[in-house]
Design a protein around this motif. Structure first.
Motif, PDB file in Angstrom:
ATOM      1  N   ASN A   1     -28.254  47.333 -21.330  1.00 42.79           N
ATOM      2  CA  ASN A   1     -29.014  47.285 -20.079  1.00 42.79           C
ATOM      3  C   ASN A   1     -30.409  46.703 -20.307  1.00 42.79           C
ATOM      4  O   ASN A   1     -31.415  47.388 -20.167  1.00 42.79           O
ATOM      5  CB  ASN A   1     -29.095  48.693 -19.475  1.00 42.79           C
ATOM      6  N   VAL A   2     -30.458  45.418 -20.650  1.00 40.97           N
ATOM      7  CA  VAL A   2     -31.731  44.726 -20.903  1.00 40.97           C
ATOM      8  C   VAL A   2     -32.370  44.396 -19.564  1.00 40.97           C
ATOM      9  O   VAL A   2     -31.748  43.802 -18.694  1.00 40.97           O
ATOM     10  CB  VAL A   2     -31.497  43.433 -21.719  1.00 40.97           C
ATOM     11  N   VAL A   3     -33.628  44.793 -19.414  1.00 43.17           N
ATOM     12  CA  VAL A   3     -34.365  44.541 -18.181  1.00 43.17           C
ATOM     13  C   VAL A   3     -35.471  43.538 -18.482  1.00 43.17           C
ATOM     14  O   VAL A   3     -36.282  43.751 -19.378  1.00 43.17           O
ATOM     15  CB  VAL A   3     -34.953  45.853 -17.616  1.00 43.17           C
ATOM     16  N   SER A   4     -35.495  42.457 -17.741  1.00 41.61           N
ATOM     17  CA  SER A   4     -36.513  41.416 -17.963  1.00 41.61           C
ATOM     18  C   SER A   4     -37.853  41.872 -17.414  1.00 41.61           C
ATOM     19  O   SER A   4     -37.962  42.914 -16.764  1.00 41.61           O
ATOM     20  CB  SER A   4     -36.072  40.111 -17.295  1.00 41.61           C
ATOM     21  N   SER A   5     -38.873  41.077 -17.641  1.00 39.62           N
ATOM     22  CA  SER A   5     -40.218  41.440 -17.186  1.00 39.62           C
ATOM     23  C   SER A   5     -40.299  41.480 -15.661  1.00 39.62           C
ATOM     24  O   SER A   5     -41.182  42.115 -15.106  1.00 39.62           O
ATOM     25  CB  SER A   5     -41.249  40.470 -17.743  1.00 39.62           C
ATOM     26  N   SER A   6     -39.380  40.804 -14.991  1.00 36.20           N
ATOM     27  CA  SER A   6     -39.371  40.854 -13.528  1.00 36.20           C
ATOM     28  C   SER A   6     -38.846  42.193 -13.029  1.00 36.20           C
ATOM     29  O   SER A   6     -38.937  42.503 -11.850  1.00 36.20           O
ATOM     30  CB  SER A   6     -38.518  39.713 -12.966  1.00 36.20           C
ATOM     31  N   GLY A   7     -38.284  42.995 -13.939  1.00 30.39           N
ATOM     32  CA  GLY A   7     -37.780  44.319 -13.566  1.00 30.39           C
ATOM     33  C   GLY A   7     -36.351  44.322 -13.091  1.00 30.39           C
ATOM     34  O   GLY A   7     -35.816  45.356 -12.720  1.00 30.39           O
ATOM     35  N   ALA A   8     -35.729  43.163 -13.099  1.00 34.35           N
ATOM     36  CA  ALA A   8     -34.363  43.074 -12.607  1.00 34.35           C
ATOM     37  C   ALA A   8     -33.371  43.267 -13.751  1.00 34.35           C
ATOM     38  O   ALA A   8     -33.317  42.452 -14.659  1.00 34.35           O
ATOM     39  CB  ALA A   8     -34.140  41.711 -11.956  1.00 34.35           C
ATOM     40  N   PRO A   9     -32.582  44.354 -13.706  1.00 29.89           N
ATOM     41  CA  PRO A   9     -31.564  44.535 -14.735  1.00 29.89           C
ATOM     42  C   PRO A   9     -30.404  43.574 -14.507  1.00 29.89           C
ATOM     43  O   PRO A   9     -30.240  43.041 -13.421  1.00 29.89           O
ATOM     44  CB  PRO A   9     -31.117  45.990 -14.541  1.00 29.89           C
ATOM     45  N   PRO A  10     -29.600  43.334 -15.533  1.00 31.81           N
ATOM     46  CA  PRO A  10     -28.426  42.477 -15.330  1.00 31.81           C
ATOM     47  C   PRO A  10     -27.479  43.122 -14.330  1.00 31.81           C
ATOM     48  O   PRO A  10     -27.491  44.341 -14.130  1.00 31.81           O
ATOM     49  CB  PRO A  10     -27.807  42.393 -16.727  1.00 31.81           C
ATOM     50  N   ALA A  11     -26.673  42.305 -13.691  1.00 29.08           N
ATOM     51  CA  ALA A  11     -25.777  42.797 -12.644  1.00 29.08           C
ATOM     52  C   ALA A  11     -24.917  43.965 -13.130  1.00 29.08           C
ATOM     53  O   ALA A  11     -24.952  45.048 -12.570  1.00 29.08           O
ATOM     54  CB  ALA A  11     -24.902  41.655 -12.139  1.00 29.08           C
ATOM     55  N   SER A  12     -24.155  43.753 -14.167  1.00 27.39           N
ATOM     56  CA  SER A  12     -23.304  44.805 -14.698  1.00 27.39           C
ATOM     57  C   SER A  12     -23.095  44.553 -16.187  1.00 27.39           C
ATOM     58  O   SER A  12     -22.131  43.903 -16.578  1.00 27.39           O
ATOM     59  CB  SER A  12     -21.962  44.819 -13.962  1.00 27.39           C
TER      60      SER A  12
ATOM     61  N   LEU B   1     -36.791  42.713 -28.290  1.00 30.88           N
ATOM     62  CA  LEU B   1     -35.645  42.811 -27.381  1.00 30.88           C
ATOM     63  C   LEU B   1     -35.240  44.262 -27.151  1.00 30.88           C
ATOM     64  O   LEU B   1     -34.981  44.671 -26.025  1.00 30.88           O
ATOM     65  CB  LEU B   1     -34.458  42.018 -27.945  1.00 30.88           C
ATOM     66  N   THR B   2     -35.207  45.041 -28.213  1.00 27.50           N
ATOM     67  CA  THR B   2     -34.697  46.405 -28.089  1.00 27.50           C
ATOM     68  C   THR B   2     -35.548  47.279 -27.181  1.00 27.50           C
ATOM     69  O   THR B   2     -35.029  48.197 -26.556  1.00 27.50           O
ATOM     70  CB  THR B   2     -34.565  47.067 -29.474  1.00 27.50           C
ATOM     71  N   SER B   3     -36.836  46.992 -27.077  1.00 27.61           N
ATOM     72  CA  SER B   3     -37.689  47.805 -26.206  1.00 27.61           C
ATOM     73  C   SER B   3     -37.498  47.475 -24.730  1.00 27.61           C
ATOM     74  O   SER B   3     -38.009  48.191 -23.867  1.00 27.61           O
ATOM     75  CB  SER B   3     -39.156  47.646 -26.589  1.00 27.61           C
ATOM     76  N   THR B   4     -36.766  46.415 -24.421  1.00 24.70           N
ATOM     77  CA  THR B   4     -36.496  46.074 -23.022  1.00 24.70           C
ATOM     78  C   THR B   4     -35.202  46.689 -22.516  1.00 24.70           C
ATOM     79  O   THR B   4     -34.865  46.523 -21.353  1.00 24.70           O
ATOM     80  CB  THR B   4     -36.433  44.542 -22.827  1.00 24.70           C
ATOM     81  N   ILE B   5     -34.498  47.396 -23.382  1.00 25.41           N
ATOM     82  CA  ILE B   5     -33.268  48.080 -22.958  1.00 25.41           C
ATOM     83  C   ILE B   5     -33.671  49.390 -22.305  1.00 25.41           C
ATOM     84  O   ILE B   5     -34.378  50.198 -22.908  1.00 25.41           O
ATOM     85  CB  ILE B   5     -32.325  48.329 -24.156  1.00 25.41           C
ATOM     86  N   GLN B   6     -33.240  49.588 -21.069  1.00 28.21           N
ATOM     87  CA  GLN B   6     -33.608  50.789 -20.339  1.00 28.21           C
ATOM     88  C   GLN B   6     -32.403  51.694 -20.133  1.00 28.21           C
ATOM     89  O   GLN B   6     -31.266  51.251 -20.117  1.00 28.21           O
ATOM     90  CB  GLN B   6     -34.224  50.424 -18.998  1.00 28.21           C
ATOM     91  N   SER B   7     -32.714  52.949 -19.933  1.00 25.95           N
ATOM     92  CA  SER B   7     -31.688  53.953 -19.701  1.00 25.95           C
ATOM     93  C   SER B   7     -31.025  53.731 -18.348  1.00 25.95           C
ATOM     94  O   SER B   7     -31.661  53.287 -17.392  1.00 25.95           O
ATOM     95  CB  SER B   7     -32.321  55.344 -19.741  1.00 25.95           C
ATOM     96  N   THR B   8     -29.755  54.066 -18.279  1.00 24.85           N
ATOM     97  CA  THR B   8     -29.031  54.001 -17.012  1.00 24.85           C
ATOM     98  C   THR B   8     -28.896  55.385 -16.396  1.00 24.85           C
ATOM     99  O   THR B   8     -28.305  55.532 -15.330  1.00 24.85           O
ATOM    100  CB  THR B   8     -27.629  53.396 -17.228  1.00 24.85           C
ATOM    101  N   ALA B   9     -29.438  56.404 -17.064  1.00 26.49           N
ATOM    102  CA  ALA B   9     -29.329  57.783 -16.581  1.00 26.49           C
ATOM    103  C   ALA B   9     -30.220  58.001 -15.368  1.00 26.49           C
ATOM    104  O   ALA B   9     -31.216  57.306 -15.164  1.00 26.49           O
ATOM    105  CB  ALA B   9     -29.711  58.760 -17.687  1.00 26.49           C
ATOM    106  N   ALA B  10     -29.858  59.002 -14.578  1.00 26.10           N
ATOM    107  CA  ALA B  10     -30.618  59.318 -13.373  1.00 26.10           C
ATOM    108  C   ALA B  10     -31.869  60.134 -13.677  1.00 26.10           C
ATOM    109  O   ALA B  10     -32.826  60.111 -12.911  1.00 26.10           O
ATOM    110  CB  ALA B  10     -29.737  60.080 -12.388  1.00 26.10           C
ATOM    111  N   SER B  11     -31.886  60.823 -14.797  1.00 26.52           N
ATOM    112  CA  SER B  11     -33.011  61.692 -15.148  1.00 26.52           C
ATOM    113  C   SER B  11     -34.259  60.870 -15.465  1.00 26.52           C
ATOM    114  O   SER B  11     -34.266  60.040 -16.373  1.00 26.52           O
ATOM    115  CB  SER B  11     -32.645  62.555 -16.351  1.00 26.52           C
TER     116      SER B  11
END
Length: 185
Positions: free
Chosen positions: A90-101, A27-37
């Motif tokens: 910010n968990v991102v599923s395999s479909s690439g769609a992050p949760p709404a907010s 699970l933890t590896s599916t959390i993505q950064s929200t930063a712009a960099s």
């Protein structure tokens, strides 16, 4: 013969690793950064791994002050709170769609949760392995230590199996053991 005296310690140790390997890294590896960099986005998951390893190592070197098996079990059960905490990041599923907010959308939150998660893993493991043999007569402490290692291995097995369930749940059945992707066929 030792299990009646050690069962709470053994259960705690098994649950520590069931939670840890059930969530990390599935699970933890599916959390993505929200930063712009872009460079930070690529480094975010590896930084999480470094924080986990540093926290786990630090936790294993903390004093094993939890000498009560019941108190250790309570602290171990509290670790189940990490499931919703990580899910609120910010968990991102395999479909690439992050949760709404997600409630914990900042990059600091998952890293702080990871630090507490890893620190508690190392510390509670040390408390269990250091203090469980004290619950039996001195002549049986070597066998008690061996039995605890057996339950540690059981926790590793249960946690590893749970990681497949977590991953499958997160991505809607993408687990290759449940539903192989077309590329694997």
């Amino acid at each position: 013969a030792l299990l009646p005296q050690l069962w709470v310690w053994a259960l705690s140790l098994t649950l520590i690793y069931a939670v840890t390997l059930g969530l990390f890294p599935s699970l933890t590896s599916t959390i993505q950064s929200t930063a712009a960099s872009c460079s930070w986005q690529h480094m975010f998951v590896p930084v999480g791994f470094v924080i986990y390893n540093a926290g786990d190592t630090l936790g294993r070197n903390l004093p094993g002050v939890v000498r009560s098996s019941r108190r250790l079990l309570v602290l171990t059960l509290l670790r189940f709170a990490f499931v919703p905490l990580f899910m609120m990041c910010n968990v991102v599923s395999s479909s690439g769609a992050p949760p709404a907010s997600p409630p914990l959308a900042s990059d600091a939150w998952p890293l702080l949760v990871m630090a507490a998660f890893s620190l508690s893993n190392g510390w509670l493991t040390s408390c269990a392995l250091m203090n469980a043999p004290e619950a039996v007569p001195p002549s049986e402490r070597g066998r008690a230590g061996s039995l605890m290692i057996c339950f540690l291995n059981g926790g590793l097995f249960v946690g590893s199996a749970l990681s497949f369930v977590v991953k499958s749940t997160m991505c809607g059945g993408c687990n290759p053991f449940v539903n192989p992707s077309p590329a694997q066929s």
